[in-house]
Scaffold this motif. Structure first.
Motif, mmCIF file in Angstrom:
data_model
loop_
_atom_site.group_PDB
_atom_site.id
_atom_site.type_symbol
_atom_site.label_atom_id
_atom_site.label_comp_id
_atom_site.label_asym_id
_atom_site.label_seq_id
_atom_site.Cartn_x
_atom_site.Cartn_y
_atom_site.Cartn_z
ATOM 1 N N ASN A 61 0.815 -1.211 0.000
ATOM 2 C CA ASN A 61 0.000 0.000 0.000
ATOM 3 C C ASN A 61 0.842 1.251 0.000
ATOM 4 N N LEU A 62 0.847 1.928 -1.146
ATOM 5 C CA LEU A 62 1.560 3.200 -1.197
ATOM 6 C C LEU A 62 0.553 4.331 -1.056
ATOM 7 N N PHE A 63 -0.434 4.346 -1.968
ATOM 8 C CA PHE A 63 -1.477 5.369 -1.911
ATOM 9 C C PHE A 63 -2.725 4.729 -1.308
ATOM 10 N N THR A 64 -3.399 5.479 -0.423
ATOM 11 C CA THR A 64 -4.623 4.928 0.160
ATOM 12 C C THR A 64 -5.851 5.513 -0.511
ATOM 13 N N PHE A 65 -5.689 6.609 -1.281
ATOM 14 C CA PHE A 65 -6.857 7.308 -1.825
ATOM 15 C C PHE A 65 -7.360 6.712 -3.137
ATOM 16 N N HIS A 66 -6.676 5.686 -3.661
ATOM 17 C CA HIS A 66 -7.055 5.194 -4.983
ATOM 18 C C HIS A 66 -8.436 4.544 -4.980
ATOM 19 N N GLU A 67 -8.904 4.144 -3.802
ATOM 20 C CA GLU A 67 -10.182 3.449 -3.747
ATOM 21 C C GLU A 67 -11.335 4.363 -4.150
ATOM 22 N N GLY A 79 -8.214 4.499 -10.486
ATOM 23 C CA GLY A 79 -7.402 4.316 -9.282
ATOM 24 C C GLY A 79 -6.838 2.909 -9.216
ATOM 25 N N LEU A 123 -3.052 3.490 -9.592
ATOM 26 C CA LEU A 123 -2.560 3.954 -8.299
ATOM 27 C C LEU A 123 -2.679 2.914 -7.192
ATOM 28 N N SER A 124 -3.052 1.699 -7.523
ATOM 29 C CA SER A 124 -3.335 0.728 -6.470
ATOM 30 C C SER A 124 -2.114 -0.084 -6.048
ATOM 31 N N ILE A 150 4.976 0.490 -3.569
ATOM 32 C CA ILE A 150 6.050 1.377 -4.006
ATOM 33 C C ILE A 150 6.990 0.706 -5.009
ATOM 34 N N TYR A 172 6.287 1.140 -8.818
ATOM 35 C CA TYR A 172 6.713 2.422 -9.395
ATOM 36 C C TYR A 172 8.239 2.496 -9.485
#
Lengths: 543, 312
Positions: free
Chosen positions: B129-135, B141, B145-146, B149, B152
């Motif tokens: 889990n890098l980004f949590t807002f992708h949901e 997303g 963005l899911s 790290i 990427y």
């Protein structure tokens, strides 16, 4: 004007194992000068130059640049002292562009900017009169274009001393003229140029002075204006040495192998053998002389069926063997032994024993799927005894034998198959006197038995003593065939370097066509017509 | 739609393993080293990473960092061994590579049993889990963005490697070493140094693929299938005709082909055949490039050949 010494060598020696490549060589080059380095094959010219450019490191001696002693351990050191070498075999990366090749290895701290390099390459080209497209990929270039890239590469690094290793060998006469023009411009620009070449006429044309090496030793330097081709040849080949090699008298048979109008290409597409005629009779040794890389290897391969002919005929007892697979050619009794520079290359498998190597040419005989090692071992034992091969056993890997014994195995195996034609290239390469004589005896014995022998050699003294006739090749062309008893070493030397062409002297005579050929003139012309028709047919079907 | 997006994101996640492997191997092969030790090296990288995780598994950022450093160093060590054998001792490259694979796989399988793996599944959340807002962003997303790290990072490394090879002097020199070491040597480039460094760094990067596979793709459960990923990575190098930027899409394609079997209802036998498609595609690419015969799509000219200056 007082001449300034740019580069000076004092007492340089280099050994490869027991082989002496250079011994006590002294040499100097001035500024604003073109110096030719002349010498026979294996006289150590390239080794000497490699020591100046940092590929090899001398075992003894000193190198001075502008009067100061320097130590050159690597090509990088050589660049530091502004020495640049254009190798005979181009050192270029095929998939890179010209400019990318030029910039290789330059650590001037500048940012990598290929556009800037392109324009600087163009500048240099204009200054000295080259034509080049810096963005062109090397693998799309012609040979002379590649050479141009090599020269620009060293000029880009600001080299003041340029070494060219046989630059004209691969060029056409027009391209050579252009190159010489460029070299002269560089000389005016204050550069020192060392040029290695075999061609005497070029030496006379381009150089100010000539330095001569013979068998690794420095013979002397002469001013070009005060010498002539004859004197240079004498210095290069030396006085004739009397050798006690027996020339067996035999009655010559009719021609065994007749070759006409041969044209053979090298791997890189350039012409190796250019319209050569010759024939070998039974009971005759025909020598082939020529400087290295004059198509000897390609000729051998063509006869053995390993290389395609561009055109021409190879007739064995009146039958064409062109296009036959190597196995068929062996069956007809044509044996080939080629000793390459590294001596093991063609013919033997180094890690196999003598027995196994004996089987390489006879494995196809017999019906059983298993190998018959017993008979091969017997033959190996016979060979060891007859040729006095020094080996612990028949099962010792060939690689562990000394060079002379390896060559005895190779030549011996070829004789074992009782051939009627033997093609042998450099059979005594790197051998001591005694082993060499053993090989000559083997060949002479075969000659007595009526075998025709093609002997491609390096040492002119040996060829003069051993061969009946000698054919001289110069850049793939037959310069003439002479009787060994009636010729001199000087004449051969002149022919090898292209200074003397017997075809021009005796225009009415065609060398290498037997009067008592196995085929009548009508048959020859019929074969020619057939080849013509086949060629046309092929061209048509290609369209 | 939902299935399709999850298939694509699955392809990217598995593909990242290949991307590490192939970027590392491409860098190595550009120096003229045909390193068939990549499967073993990826195993070793995974082992190193896991040891790192077992040491500091509870601290979020530090875990990832230490795991990556450990993984890189472990894998690089095998790269060093490979270089020492082939450059300094002049061993045959194929034999050396296969030996490294056997050694790396065996060693890893032995030592992983000594490592405490109980904390792995919790530690793997630091990776995934890098980004949590992708949901909140729907399919966009999930597709972009899911990821963790290391996905990427792999793309960044591939792009950097590509830029390095085409735009820098050092990259040019490295390619020259792989194409024609004698030429590079005559131009004053140290063939030995370039081969050592490229192989060590390349192996290190490939090793990260092993770490990623265990910690991200398998979310911390150990599996003995890393070497299979290694072989696919080597195939991918050929598939991408030695271009790391092609490798980004190529690896995702390989990933997709490999997991395709999980998304279509087929028999068990068919599943295995589907998994072979990447190899089949690689063979097709090999055939096509050799028929076309363009110099630019050929392997480095001296790939697999050792270089020794005074050989004559």
């Amino acid at each position: 004007m007082e001449k300034q010494t740019a580069l000076e060598l004092k007492g340089i020696s280099k050994y490869f194992g027991s082989v002496v490549a250079n011994k006590n060589v002294n040499l100097s080059v001035f500024k604003n000068e073109i110096l030719s380095l002349l010498g026979e094959n294996g006289s150590g010219k390239t080794t000497l130059m490699n020591m100046i450019s940092g590929i090899y490191f001398p075992d003894e001696g000193q190198i001075f640049i502008d009067g100061e002693e320097v130590i050159i351990r690597s090509p990088k050191d050589a660049f530091k002292y502004k020495i640049g070498m254009i190798h005979q075999h181009f050192k270029l990366v095929d998939v890179f562009s010209a400019a990318e090749n030029v910039v290789l290895g330059i650590d001037d701290g500048e940012k990598y900017n290929i556009k800037q390099v392109n324009s600087r390459v163009r500048e240099i080209a204009e200054k000295y009169g080259f034509e080049i497209d810096p963005q062109k990929k090397i693998h799309e270039m012609s040979v002379s274009e590649k050479q141009t890239v090599e020269i620009i590469k060293v000029l880009y690094r600001g080299a003041d001393i340029l070494i060219l290793d046989e630059p004209t060998a691969v060029l056409t006469p027009q391209e050579i003229k252009k190159l010489f023009g460029v070299l002269r411009k560089m000389r005016e620009d204050g550069k020192s140029i060392i040029i290695i070449t075999h061609k005497l006429n070029e030496v006379m044309e381009i150089s100010d002075r000539v330095a001569i090496l013979r068998k690794g030793e420095y013979i002397g330097t002469v001013n070009t204006a005060e010498t002539n081709e004859k004197q240079l040849t004498e210095m290069m080949v030396g006085k004739k040495v009397e050798l006690k090699i027996e020339r067996v008298k035999t009655d010559f048979d009719r021609p065994l192998l007749e070759l006409r109008d041969l044209i053979i290409k090298k791997d890189d597409g350039s012409t190796a053998i250019d319209g050569v005629n010759f024939y070998i009779r039974g009971g005759e040794i025909l020598g082939v002389a020529g400087v290295a890389g004059c198509g000897q290897k390609e000729l051998c391969e063509a006869i053995a069926g390993l290389r395609k002919l561009e055109s021409g005929f190879i007739m064995h007892k009146g039958e064409s063997i062109v296009g036959l697979p190597p196995k068929e050619i062996i069956k007809k009794g044509i044996a080939m032994s080629f000793i390459p520079e590294d001596r093991l290359g063609m013919g033997l498998v180094p890690s196999f024993s003598i027995t196994d190597n004996m089987m390489l040419k006879t494995y196809g005989e017999g019906k059983s799927p298993f190998v018959n090692r017993k008979s091969a071992r017997e033959r190996a034992n016979g060979l060891i005894e007859r040729l006095e091969i020094v080996t612990p056993s028949t099962e010792t890997p060939v690689r562990r034998l000394s060079g002379g014994n390896v060559q005895k195995v190779l030549v011996g195996r070829e004789i074992e198959s009782s051939p009627n034609v033997i093609v042998t290239a450099y059979p005594v390469r790197g051998l001591d006197i005694n082993s060499s004589y053993a090989i000559y005896d083997i060949l002479n014995e075969q000659k007595k038995n009526g075998v025709g022998i093609l002997f491609i050699g390096e040492d002119l003294d040996v060829m003069l003593a051993l061969c009946d006739k000698i054919m001289v090749l110069c850049h793939g062309k037959n310069m003439g065939i002479v009787h060994a008893e009636k010729t001199t070493k000087e004449q051969l030397g002149l022919m090898m370097t292209g200074a003397l062409d017997l075809n021009e002297q005796k225009k009415d005579k065609v060398f290498g066509k037997a009067k008592d050929s196995n085929l009548t003139e009508e048959q020859w012309s019929a074969a020619e017509e057939r080849a013509e028709a086949e060629k046309e047919f092929k061209e048509k079907s290609d369209d | 739609m939902g299935v399709f997006v999850s298939f694509l994101s699955g392809a990217v996640r598995l593909g990242t393993t290949f991307l590490y492997g192939s970027t590392g191997e491409t860098l190595t092969e550009k120096s003229g080293h045909l390193n068939l030790g990549i499967p073993g090296i990826m195993c070793f990288g995974a082992l190193g990473g896991c040891i790192g995780v077992s040491m500091v598994g509870s601290v979020p950022v530090l875990t990832v960092l230490v795991a990556i450093i450990f993984s890189f160093c472990f894998a690089g060590l095998l790269g060093l061994l490979y270089s020492f054998l082939t450059v300094t001792l002049r061993c045959n490259q194929n034999v050396t590579g296969l030996t490294i694979t056997t050694f790396g796989v065996g060693c890893t399988n032995h030592f992983i049993s000594q490592v405490n793996t109980s904390s792995f599944s919790r530690a793997s959340t630091h990776f995934t889990n890098l980004f949590t807002f992708h949901e909140n962003l729907g399919w966009f997303g999930e597709l972009f963005l899911s990821y963790g790290i290391m996905v990427y990072l792999a793309i960044a490394i591939a792009i950097l490697a590509s830029l390095f090879l085409t735009k820098t002097k050092k990259g040019l020199y490295l390619r020259a070493v792989g194409e024609n070491p004698a030429t590079a040597d005559a131009a004053g480039i140290s063939v030995t140094a370039y081969r050592y460094v490229a192989t060590i760094i390349g192996s290190g990067i490939a090793g990260l693929g092993g770490l990623f596979y265990i910690m991200d793709y398998l979310t911390g459960s150990w599996e003995y299938t890393i070497d299979a990923m290694g072989w696919l990575s080597i195939a991918l190098v050929i598939f991408t005709v030695w271009k790391p930027n092609f490798g980004i899409l190529g690896s995702f394609l390989f990933g997709g082909l490999y997991i395709l079997a999980n998304y279509v209802a087929v028999s068990f036998a068919m599943m295995n055949i589907l998994k072979m498609i990447p190899f089949f595609v690689t063979i097709v690419v090999l055939i096509v490039t050799s028929i076309v015969g363009k110099k630019e799509t050929q392997p480095p000219a001296s790939l697999g050949l050792n270089y020794f200056r005074e050989e004559r």
